[in-house]
Design an enzyme around this catalytic site. Sequence first.
Site, PDB file in Angstrom:
ATOM      1  N   LYS A   9       0.836  -1.201   0.000  1.00 28.62           N
ATOM      2  CA  LYS A   9       0.000   0.000   0.000  1.00 28.62           C
ATOM      3  C   LYS A   9       0.879   1.263   0.000  1.00 28.62           C
ATOM      4  O   LYS A   9       2.097   1.184   0.210  1.00 28.62           O
ATOM      5  CB  LYS A   9      -0.917  -0.031   1.225  1.00 28.62           C
ATOM      6  N   TYR A  49     -12.392  -2.248  -3.466  1.00 27.49           N
ATOM      7  CA  TYR A  49     -12.895  -2.292  -2.090  1.00 27.49           C
ATOM      8  C   TYR A  49     -14.432  -2.264  -2.037  1.00 27.49           C
ATOM      9  O   TYR A  49     -14.996  -1.884  -1.015  1.00 27.49           O
ATOM     10  CB  TYR A  49     -12.301  -1.136  -1.283  1.00 27.49           C
ATOM     11  N   ASN A 112      -1.939  -0.153   6.954  1.00 32.36           N
ATOM     12  CA  ASN A 112      -1.427  -1.458   7.411  1.00 32.36           C
ATOM     13  C   ASN A 112      -0.539  -2.132   6.379  1.00 32.36           C
ATOM     14  O   ASN A 112      -0.472  -3.351   6.285  1.00 32.36           O
ATOM     15  CB  ASN A 112      -2.589  -2.360   7.882  1.00 32.36           C
ATOM     16  N   HIS A 115      -1.915  -5.382   1.317  1.00 40.93           N
ATOM     17  CA  HIS A 115      -3.210  -6.033   1.101  1.00 40.93           C
ATOM     18  C   HIS A 115      -2.939  -7.405   0.487  1.00 40.93           C
ATOM     19  O   HIS A 115      -2.030  -7.549  -0.326  1.00 40.93           O
ATOM     20  CB  HIS A 115      -4.071  -5.216   0.127  1.00 40.93           C
ATOM     21  N   GLU A 126      -9.248 -10.144  -8.073  1.00 46.12           N
ATOM     22  CA  GLU A 126      -8.295  -9.038  -7.896  1.00 46.12           C
ATOM     23  C   GLU A 126      -7.155  -9.102  -8.915  1.00 46.12           C
ATOM     24  O   GLU A 126      -6.727  -8.072  -9.431  1.00 46.12           O
ATOM     25  CB  GLU A 126      -7.776  -9.041  -6.446  1.00 46.12           C
TER      26      GLU A 126
HETATM   27  P1  CMP Z   1      -7.259  -4.675   3.467  1.00 46.54           P
HETATM   28  O1  CMP Z   1      -6.784  -6.053   3.674  1.00 46.54           O
HETATM   29  O2  CMP Z   1      -6.631  -3.878   2.381  1.00 46.54           O
HETATM   30  O3  CMP Z   1      -8.829  -4.707   3.218  1.00 46.54           O
HETATM   31  C1  CMP Z   1      -9.714  -3.742   3.683  1.00 46.54           C
HETATM   32  C2  CMP Z   1      -9.025  -2.666   4.447  1.00 46.54           C
HETATM   33  O4  CMP Z   1      -9.856  -1.827   5.216  1.00 46.54           O
HETATM   34  C3  CMP Z   1      -8.109  -3.282   5.472  1.00 46.54           C
HETATM   35  O5  CMP Z   1      -7.026  -3.883   4.830  1.00 46.54           O
HETATM   36  C4  CMP Z   1      -7.790  -2.107   6.371  1.00 46.54           C
HETATM   37  O6  CMP Z   1      -6.645  -1.392   5.933  1.00 46.54           O
HETATM   38  C5  CMP Z   1      -9.015  -1.230   6.174  1.00 46.54           C
HETATM   39  N1  CMP Z   1      -9.748  -1.080   7.414  1.00 46.54           N
HETATM   40  C6  CMP Z   1     -10.331  -2.044   8.132  1.00 46.54           C
HETATM   41  N2  CMP Z   1     -10.913  -1.514   9.233  1.00 46.54           N
HETATM   42  C7  CMP Z   1     -10.669  -0.171   9.199  1.00 46.54           C
HETATM   43  C8  CMP Z   1     -10.999   0.910  10.039  1.00 46.54           C
HETATM   44  N3  CMP Z   1     -11.699   0.709  11.157  1.00 46.54           N
HETATM   45  N4  CMP Z   1     -10.579   2.137   9.679  1.00 46.54           N
HETATM   46  C9  CMP Z   1      -9.872   2.328   8.541  1.00 46.54           C
HETATM   47  N5  CMP Z   1      -9.538   1.326   7.692  1.00 46.54           N
HETATM   48  C10 CMP Z   1      -9.925   0.085   8.022  1.00 46.54           C
END
Ligand code: CMP
Length: 143
Positions: A9, A49, A112, A115, A126
């Site tokens: 990311k 998403y 985080n 993905h 995807e």
């Molecule tokens: P990802 O695996 O990319 O898939 C969905 C994403 O939503 C997840 O990683 C997180 O980065 C994001 N996400 C999940 N919960 C929250 C939250 N409470 N606030 C912001 N982002 C979130």
Amino acid sequence: MEQTFLMVKPDGVQRNLTGDIVNRFERKGFKLAGAKLMQISNELAKTHYGEHKDKPFFGELVEFITSGPVFAMVWEGENVIATARGMMGKTNPLEAEPGTIRGDFGMTVGKNIIHGSDSAESAEKEINLFFESSEVLAYSKQD
Ligand code: CMP
């Protein structure tokens, strides 16, 4: 051979973690079958998403994933979907085990680092969303 979609990311790219992340999957034994540094459009972010469109953080999620370049990848190998998820660690980096990518590098659930597809169905979807079929190569046949 099983394939999955992984994406460093914008926070991971900005923090120069791409090489470390690629290295982890290479050392594990998986094969990189496709990769590109790219800027995600608003439209692509909303499609990718889509399952989160009703969540309160959807706007934040789209804004963040489009905020800078990402490194999109296709990896292949036996059980790569579940194994890569394990190597990534829990979605919330504060809950992710040390030794995992998010456990080692992440601090917040939004930023985080990485993905990864969560099932065979989402991996196929995807990969097709981010890559043309000509961009996914089959060099693992040579090993
Ligand atoms: P990802 O695996 O990319 O898939 C969905 C994403 O939503 C997840 O990683 C997180 O980065 C994001 N996400 C999940 N919960 C929250 C939250 N409470 N606030 C912001 N982002 C979130």
